[in-house]
Design an enzyme around this catalytic site. Structure first.
Site, mmCIF file in Angstrom:
data_model
loop_
_atom_site.group_PDB
_atom_site.id
_atom_site.type_symbol
_atom_site.label_atom_id
_atom_site.label_comp_id
_atom_site.label_asym_id
_atom_site.label_seq_id
_atom_site.Cartn_x
_atom_site.Cartn_y
_atom_site.Cartn_z
ATOM 1 C CG HIS A 87 99.584 -1.558 42.097
ATOM 2 N ND1 HIS A 87 98.365 -1.889 41.227
ATOM 3 C CD2 HIS A 87 98.818 -0.905 43.182
ATOM 4 C CE1 HIS A 87 97.626 -1.683 41.717
ATOM 5 N NE2 HIS A 87 97.555 -1.146 42.889
ATOM 6 C CG ASP A 141 97.624 -3.764 38.571
ATOM 7 O OD1 ASP A 141 98.055 -2.648 38.788
ATOM 8 O OD2 ASP A 141 98.399 -4.603 39.115
ATOM 9 C CG HIS A 142 95.205 1.769 39.692
ATOM 10 N ND1 HIS A 142 95.346 1.125 40.676
ATOM 11 C CD2 HIS A 142 95.967 2.866 39.821
ATOM 12 C CE1 HIS A 142 96.121 1.881 41.439
ATOM 13 N NE2 HIS A 142 96.682 2.899 40.808
ATOM 14 N NE ARG A 181 73.833 -4.677 49.823
ATOM 15 C CZ ARG A 181 74.462 -5.166 50.818
ATOM 16 N NH1 ARG A 181 73.980 -6.423 51.181
ATOM 17 N NH2 ARG A 181 75.674 -4.786 51.176
#
Ligand code: BG6
Length: 507
Positions: A257, A194-195, A62
């Site tokens: 995770h 999902d890292h 924004r």
């Protein structure tokens, strides 16, 4: 380059697939994740020459920033890297653009469409777009709708959406969100990130299991006594109280995770190495998983919250004293639990999961403990006979270890455990890429293997539903035990294993 010449293990690496001309649009570009993870990962891909020449990043948020404001903010946040690679940064920064966009405002989305067309012409990106929703999870559904209504997801083969975690806050909200995003595009266009799946060592669980002939025959209830999965962190809640207070460790770490590590460890052998075969096996094993006591979930789960700790030189505040945290908060910063998987491979084998903040060590690992030898021929030098353990070290010191008994030196025939270990660093000579490097590249390539499919994410939420309901309806049954910062969690978590005659592995 030198490493490739001198280290035979590196030969053949970096045979990368090629990313098509592409515009990556990041919503939430003024947020933390963008400058801490996403832009550094893209810069890394750029320096590794894995991005196409026809490439651009359009930051959207924004704030009324200009392209140069965005470039400068990113450069400030990555000052060290920019200093080290100044020429590369100048080239990379020329691919960065910014457009003030509020996805809730129709006119903004129309302007976004026009800007994307202009960028396509300017950068020759041919309408290939990856939209990354790094916004508040409350806006994932409406964000997808806004993109779909503007026709930006129409072209299935050219447009994709990456959605950050958490995907929903429980089973039913995940189902509703799936319905919304699937009404905006095809499942093949949706990349739920999902890292942990981007970590080399998490992917290595698959390779270790399925590329070696020796593991699969013993990877089951006949040989494995129990499995422990740990993700321990030294950090506290940091500046994220606003989010963490509504999430807690169960939603923040376990549902995603730890559950992904569980799925890769426990899944059946896929028929092929293709995205759908792998994701189907992961979904199937999660559908077969359950809390050890579904009807009395308080018996198989322990929650904790860190209190003051550390030492006089490095005192640490308790969770309730952290900025933005309710002084009477009952949010858990630690969870331990016991699960079972009801299938032929794992029936009766307990899976213990634990995660916590402000623990003594940063460490993520999967430990498979084998059954003890049926007959003890030798005295154990340490007093009690040990069991073989396979330790998959996710981080740090990425690699794997195997604990087995050898003859203790000296007269007599006593046995003693030793550790054989493999380290990524020592063997391959350079650190692995950050998870986001791999995942951003895969999303832009359109490869969903390392992203969670709708059924997986729902199965993961369903697994923890009895706990989430208990916390909601009768939290006193699942009390939050305090544990001193920099200790290994509440004593009750030790009791969870002690009841089974076991202990958590203390690295
Ligand atoms: C994030 C959680 O998903 O993972 C954080 O929101 C946590 O609370 C982080 O600290 C841990 O990731 P890593 O890669 O440092 O183990």
């Amino acid at each position: 380059m030198a490493a490739t010449q001198t280290n035979p293990l590196r030969v053949g690496l970096r045979q990368e697939r090629v990313i098509s001309p592409q515009c990556l649009v990041i919503f939430g570009a003024s947020g933390d994740l963008t400058h801490r993870k996403l832009i550094p990962a893209l810069f890394e891909l750029f320096r590794q020459r894995r991005l196409p020449t026809e490439f651009s990043v359009l930051g959207c948020a924004r704030r009324p920033w200009s392209d140069d404001d965005f470039r400068n903010r990113m450069a400030e946040a990555m000052a060290d890297e920019v200093k080290q690679h100044q020429t590369a940064w100048q080239q990379f920064a020329a691919c960065l653009f910014y457009e003030p966009v509020d996805l809730q405002q129709d006119e903004d989305v129309v302007r976004l469409g026009t800007r994307l067309e202009a960028l396509d012409r300017q950068r020759a990106t041919r309408g290939n777009r990856t939209f990354y929703l790094s916004v508040s999870p409350a806006f994932y559904g409406s964000g997808c709708r806004a993109l779909a209504n503007a026709g930006l997801l129409k072209d299935q083969s050219r447009s994709r959406v990456v959605i950050e975690k958490p995907f929903g806050t429980d089973y039913s909200s995940a189902q509703s969100l799936n319905r919304v995003v699937q009404s905006c595009g095809q499942e093949s266009q949706i990349f739920r990130i999902d890292h942990y799946l981007g970590k080399e060592t998490v992917q290595n669980i698959l390779v270790l299991r399925f590329a070696n002939a020796i593991f699969e025959p013993i990877w089951n209830r006949n040989y494995i006594a129990n499995v422990q999965i740990t993700a321990a962190e030294t950090v506290g809640v940091e500046e994220r109280a606003g989010y963490y207070e509504t999430s807690g460790a169960l939603r923040d770490m376990v549902q995603n995770h730890l559950t992904q590590m569980l799925a890769l460890t426990a899944m059946e052998t896929p028929g092929h190495f293709d995205p759908e075969s792998i994701r189907s096996e992961k979904a199937k094993v999660l559908q077969a998983a359950r809390l050890a006591n579904e009807d009395e979930p308080w018996k198989c789960c322990v929650r904790g919250q860190y209190s003051r700790g550390g030492n006089p030189a490095n005192p640490m505040a308790g969770y309730r004293e952290e900025p933005g945290v309710n002084p009477e908060s009952t949010t858990e910063t630690y969870v331990a639990m016991k699960l079972f998987i009801d299938n032929w491979r794992w029936q009766g084998v307990p899976f213990y999961l634990r995660t916590g903040k402000r623990l003594p060590k940063r460490l993520s690992e999967v430990v498979l403990t084998f059954r003890k030898a049926p007959v003890q021929l030798f005295d154990a030098a340490g007093g009690t006979p040990t069991a073989n353990q396979l330790v998959l070290r996710i981080q740090p010191d990425e690699g794997a270890g195997f604990v087995f008994d050898v003859k203790a030196p000296g007269s007599g025939m006593r046995s003693r455990p030793v550790d054989m270990h493999f380290s990524y660093d020592e063997s391959f000579g350079e650190p692995s890429d950050e998870g986001y490097v791999r995942l951003l590249a895969d999303a832009m390539l359109g490869d969903p293997t390392l992203f969670t499919r709708s059924d997986e994410v729902e199965a993961a939420w369903r697994l923890y539903t009895p706990l989430l309901e208990l916390i909601e309806d009768a939290p006193q049954q699942l009390p939050v035990y305090p544990y001193e910062a920099r200790t290994w969690g509440p004593g009750a978590a030790d009791n969870l294993l002690a009841e089974d005659g076991l202990m958590w592995r203390r690295p």
